[in-house]
Design a protein around this motif. Structure first.
Motif, PDB file in Angstrom:
ATOM      1  N   VAL A 123      -6.246  -4.040  -6.201  1.00  0.00           N
ATOM      2  CA  VAL A 123      -5.106  -3.227  -5.118  1.00  0.00           C
ATOM      3  C   VAL A 123      -4.628  -1.840  -5.224  1.00  0.00           C
ATOM      4  CG1 VAL A 123      -3.255  -3.080  -3.032  1.00  0.00           C
ATOM      5  CG2 VAL A 123      -4.546  -5.364  -3.695  1.00  0.00           C
ATOM      6  N   VAL A 124      -4.973  -0.573  -4.603  1.00  0.00           N
ATOM      7  CA  VAL A 124      -4.837   0.518  -4.605  1.00  0.00           C
ATOM      8  C   VAL A 124      -3.784   1.117  -3.837  1.00  0.00           C
ATOM      9  CG1 VAL A 124      -6.457   1.479  -3.414  1.00  0.00           C
ATOM     10  CG2 VAL A 124      -5.966   3.136  -4.617  1.00  0.00           C
ATOM     11  N   LEU A 125      -2.727   1.835  -4.996  1.00  0.00           N
ATOM     12  CA  LEU A 125      -1.440   2.453  -3.973  1.00  0.00           C
ATOM     13  C   LEU A 125      -1.049   3.276  -4.188  1.00  0.00           C
ATOM     14  CD1 LEU A 125       2.241   0.457  -4.361  1.00  0.00           C
ATOM     15  CD2 LEU A 125       1.484   3.283  -3.691  1.00  0.00           C
ATOM     16  N   GLY A 126      -1.442   4.685  -2.986  1.00  0.00           N
ATOM     17  CA  GLY A 126      -1.573   6.004  -3.286  1.00  0.00           C
ATOM     18  C   GLY A 126      -0.154   6.506  -2.302  1.00  0.00           C
ATOM     19  N   HIS A 127      -0.053   7.277  -3.226  1.00  0.00           N
ATOM     20  CA  HIS A 127       1.645   7.937  -2.665  1.00  0.00           C
ATOM     21  C   HIS A 127       1.551   9.476  -1.876  1.00  0.00           C
ATOM     22  CE1 HIS A 127       6.417   9.186  -2.883  1.00  0.00           C
ATOM     23  NE2 HIS A 127       5.885   9.122  -1.748  1.00  0.00           N
ATOM     24  N   SER A 128       1.446   9.962  -1.670  1.00  0.00           N
ATOM     25  CA  SER A 128       1.510  11.755  -1.079  1.00  0.00           C
ATOM     26  C   SER A 128      -0.119  12.253  -1.145  1.00  0.00           C
ATOM     27  CB  SER A 128       2.842  12.106  -1.804  1.00  0.00           C
ATOM     28  OG  SER A 128       2.428  13.333  -1.904  1.00  0.00           O
ATOM     29  N   GLY A 129      -0.303  12.707  -2.644  1.00  0.00           N
ATOM     30  CA  GLY A 129      -1.472  13.159  -2.823  1.00  0.00           C
ATOM     31  C   GLY A 129      -2.136  12.265  -3.075  1.00  0.00           C
ATOM     32  N   GLY A 130      -1.759  10.983  -4.246  1.00  0.00           N
ATOM     33  CA  GLY A 130      -2.535  10.293  -3.765  1.00  0.00           C
ATOM     34  C   GLY A 130      -3.089   9.260  -3.726  1.00  0.00           C
ATOM     35  N   ALA A 131      -2.385   9.163  -1.936  1.00  0.00           N
ATOM     36  CA  ALA A 131      -2.820   8.546  -0.988  1.00  0.00           C
ATOM     37  C   ALA A 131      -4.407   9.294  -1.156  1.00  0.00           C
ATOM     38  CB  ALA A 131      -1.827   8.540  -0.030  1.00  0.00           C
ATOM     39  N   THR A 132      -4.608  10.604  -0.471  1.00  0.00           N
ATOM     40  CA  THR A 132      -5.794  10.890  -0.190  1.00  0.00           C
ATOM     41  C   THR A 132      -6.880  11.022  -1.180  1.00  0.00           C
ATOM     42  OG1 THR A 132      -4.870  12.664   1.569  1.00  0.00           O
ATOM     43  CG2 THR A 132      -7.202  13.494   0.433  1.00  0.00           C
ATOM     44  N   LEU A 133      -6.338  11.157  -2.939  1.00  0.00           N
ATOM     45  CA  LEU A 133      -7.061  11.132  -4.057  1.00  0.00           C
ATOM     46  C   LEU A 133      -7.652   8.978  -3.373  1.00  0.00           C
ATOM     47  CD1 LEU A 133      -8.397  11.217  -6.401  1.00  0.00           C
ATOM     48  CD2 LEU A 133      -6.387  10.273  -7.663  1.00  0.00           C
ATOM     49  N   ALA A 134      -7.090   8.506  -3.179  1.00  0.00           N
ATOM     50  CA  ALA A 134      -6.940   6.897  -3.065  1.00  0.00           C
ATOM     51  C   ALA A 134      -8.183   6.797  -2.265  1.00  0.00           C
ATOM     52  CB  ALA A 134      -6.257   6.004  -3.181  1.00  0.00           C
ATOM     53  N   ASP A 169     -10.036  -4.453  -3.591  1.00  0.00           N
ATOM     54  CA  ASP A 169     -10.205  -5.347  -2.840  1.00  0.00           C
ATOM     55  C   ASP A 169      -9.076  -4.601  -1.372  1.00  0.00           C
ATOM     56  OD1 ASP A 169     -11.695  -7.530  -4.246  1.00  0.00           O
ATOM     57  OD2 ASP A 169     -10.282  -6.867  -5.536  1.00  0.00           O
ATOM     58  N   GLY A 170      -7.832  -3.865  -2.014  1.00  0.00           N
ATOM     59  CA  GLY A 170      -7.178  -3.329  -0.900  1.00  0.00           C
ATOM     60  C   GLY A 170      -6.916  -1.747  -0.942  1.00  0.00           C
ATOM     61  N   ALA A 171      -5.957  -1.383  -0.063  1.00  0.00           N
ATOM     62  CA  ALA A 171      -5.730  -0.016  -0.131  1.00  0.00           C
ATOM     63  C   ALA A 171      -3.750  -0.195   0.757  1.00  0.00           C
ATOM     64  CB  ALA A 171      -6.293   0.157   0.653  1.00  0.00           C
ATOM     65  N   VAL A 172      -3.051   0.553  -0.038  1.00  0.00           N
ATOM     66  CA  VAL A 172      -1.428   1.072   0.560  1.00  0.00           C
ATOM     67  C   VAL A 172      -1.426   2.265   0.414  1.00  0.00           C
ATOM     68  CG1 VAL A 172       1.052   0.631  -0.276  1.00  0.00           C
ATOM     69  CG2 VAL A 172      -0.624  -1.046  -0.686  1.00  0.00           C
ATOM     70  N   TYR A 173      -1.948   2.880   1.762  1.00  0.00           N
ATOM     71  CA  TYR A 173      -1.665   4.824   1.546  1.00  0.00           C
ATOM     72  C   TYR A 173      -0.106   4.399   2.016  1.00  0.00           C
ATOM     73  CZ  TYR A 173      -6.217   4.337   1.245  1.00  0.00           C
ATOM     74  OH  TYR A 173      -7.925   4.415   0.579  1.00  0.00           O
ATOM     75  N   LEU A 174       1.456   5.359   0.661  1.00  0.00           N
ATOM     76  CA  LEU A 174       2.408   5.251   1.469  1.00  0.00           C
ATOM     77  C   LEU A 174       2.742   6.740   1.516  1.00  0.00           C
ATOM     78  CD1 LEU A 174       5.561   3.693   1.340  1.00  0.00           C
ATOM     79  CD2 LEU A 174       5.155   4.727  -1.610  1.00  0.00           C
ATOM     80  N   ALA A 175       2.879   7.108   2.679  1.00  0.00           N
ATOM     81  CA  ALA A 175       3.713   8.018   2.369  1.00  0.00           C
ATOM     82  C   ALA A 175       2.073   9.611   2.289  1.00  0.00           C
ATOM     83  CB  ALA A 175       4.820   9.017   2.251  1.00  0.00           C
ATOM     84  N   PRO A 176       1.308   9.106   3.273  1.00  0.00           N
ATOM     85  CA  PRO A 176       0.189   9.812   2.844  1.00  0.00           C
ATOM     86  C   PRO A 176       0.377  11.394   3.102  1.00  0.00           C
ATOM     87  CG  PRO A 176      -0.250   8.715   4.507  1.00  0.00           C
ATOM     88  CD  PRO A 176       1.280   7.826   3.770  1.00  0.00           C
ATOM     89  N   HIS A 177       0.160  12.470   2.807  1.00  0.00           N
ATOM     90  CA  HIS A 177       0.072  13.753   3.135  1.00  0.00           C
ATOM     91  C   HIS A 177      -1.658  14.296   3.464  1.00  0.00           C
ATOM     92  CE1 HIS A 177      -1.732  15.894  -0.286  1.00  0.00           C
ATOM     93  NE2 HIS A 177      -0.645  15.826  -0.692  1.00  0.00           N
TER      94      HIS A 177
END
Length: 419
Positions: A123-134, A169-177
């Motif tokens: 499971v991918v977890l992207g926070h902030s700029g990591g969310a856009t990358l994910a 298999d899944g994605a979590v986007y936390l505070a994505p800008h």
């Protein structure tokens, strides 16, 4: 000596309070290992794998610009029995030449390694700029080889079509800008009149001029709708001017490289190798950071970089302050980047959790609404918890945003991806 009413010493620093404090819960019985991986295009990247006993699901974190080895959510995820992989890039904490098309190749190497390790779920977890990358990674990974991007925006070939890119298999986007290019256009100061002079200013566009409605910090400002509209139009115009300069620099370098290939001349080779750097002054000037009535939420006064944007805007820190022309086109220009959350979102079809911090200073309610409408996942959960962009609590005695976010993430993860 401290006088009555003075803030604590730490609050005297302009950037005080940017990141959340605290290490989260202590977790025992975790095996930690460090791994060096080689990407499909030959770059060396590292990752840290932490595995609680019996873990069958691994959560992977990466950010395009920052080392996330000690991200605040790691201990919380481990405490719930999930393994955690924190992925490094080919140039950690140095985004001078950050090409997002290469960054997702780095991410791909980690995903392939985790599949080889035999975890049941990734499971991918992207926070902030990591969310856009994910989101960018998920979009490209969902495409068959041959249908993925073949070049970065500058024209540089990238090996996405040769890469093994396992879909999570899944994605979590936390505070994505909205992506680093879209974010930069929001925060760039359009009153700069000379790109070689950090103090140049057009008074009619100065966001921190009293004549334009600014009120001295920390009292919130209330800009007129006319000023807001003119300001945003001028922000877009400044980005377009920098786009043109970056494109000219890229063309100059490519012409020198072609000349070298024709002649073999060492001078042409030196011209081709010479770095072409884009310097962008004053990139901490989003009107929403001082006018809390714009796109309102529970955010405190101030920006991601500190409590006084009217000062930090003139300082060294900030987004996109220095990059190669190629990196500008790939990462920092809203007009040329491929890494844009809203544009990538329809290609994200895996089960998805979109999680907002209600006091976010970079991802606003209008963003979350747009993202939730654009994400392609049939299994989509949208939620929110109190906190600022980096997970600090909104009030002194409240739990941190990261702690609250971890509870929502665990509630979402466990039914779908058992440990």
């Amino acid at each position: 000596m401290t006088r009555p009413g003075d803030a604590p010493a730490i609050e005297g620093r302009l950037g005080a309070g940017r990141y959340a404090e605290g290490a989260g819960p202590a977790v025992g019985g975790v095996v930690t290992s460090v791994h060096e991986l080689t990407t499909v295009d030959g770059a060396q990247v590292t990752g840290v794998l932490r595995v609680p006993s019996g873990a069958r699901t691994v959560v992977t974190l990466m950010h395009p610009r920052q080392d996330v080895t000690n991200h605040a959510l790691v201990p919380y995820l481990l405490a719930t029995g999930h393994a955690v992989w924190t992925q490094g890039s080919r140039s950690p904490n140095n985004d001078l030449n950050l090409l997002h098309e290469q960054a997702i190749l780095d991410f791909a190497a980690g995903h392939a390694y985790l599949r080889e390790r035999g975890f049941d779920h990734v499971v991918v977890l992207g926070h902030s700029g990591g969310a856009t990358l994910a989101a960018f990674y998920c979009q490209q990974a969902a495409l068959a080889p041959g249908a993925r991007l073949a070049t970065a925006p500058s024209g540089r070939p990238v090996a996405l079509n040769d890469a093994t890119m396992p879909l999570p298999d899944g994605a979590v986007y936390l505070a994505p800008h909205p992506g680093q290019g879209a974010l930069l256009q929001r925060v760039i100061d359009p009153s700069v009149t000379d790109e070689n002079d950090p103090l140049s200013v057009d008074p009619s566009l100065d966001p921190f001029a009293v004549a334009n409605g600014f009120v001295e910090a920390p009292s919130p400002t209330a800009y007129s709708s006319g000023f807001v509209a003119a300001y945003r139009e001028a922000q877009a115009a400044r980005v377009r001017r920098i786009d043109a300069a970056a494109a000219a620099l890229v063309a100059e370098g490519r012409a020198a490289n072609r000349a070298f290939k024709r002649s073999g001349d060492a001078g042409e080779r030196r011209r081709a190798l010479a770095p072409r750097i884009v310097t962008v002054y004053r990139t901490d000037a989003d009107l929403r950071n001082v006018d809390l009535s714009l796109d309102p939420n529970a955010r405190p006064y101030g920006s991601l970089f500190g409590r006084r944007p009217d000062l930090t805007n003139y300082g060294l820190v900030g987004f996109g302050r220095m990059s190669t022309a190629e990196a500008w086109m790939s990462t920092w220009s809203v007009n040329t980047t491929n890494a844009d959350f809203l544009r990538c979102a329809p290609g994200v079809t895996v089960p998805t959790l979109l999680l907002e911090f209600t006091g976010d200073q970079a991802s606003f309610p209008s963003d979350i609404a747009a993202f939730s409408g654009a994400l392609g996942a049939a299994d989509l959960t949208v939620d929110a918890v109190p906190g600022t962009h980096f997970g600090r609590p909104l009030t002194e005695d409240a739990p941190s945003g990261n702690e609250l976010a971890s509870q929502v993430i665990e509630k979402w993860l466990t039914p779908r991806f058992p440990t």
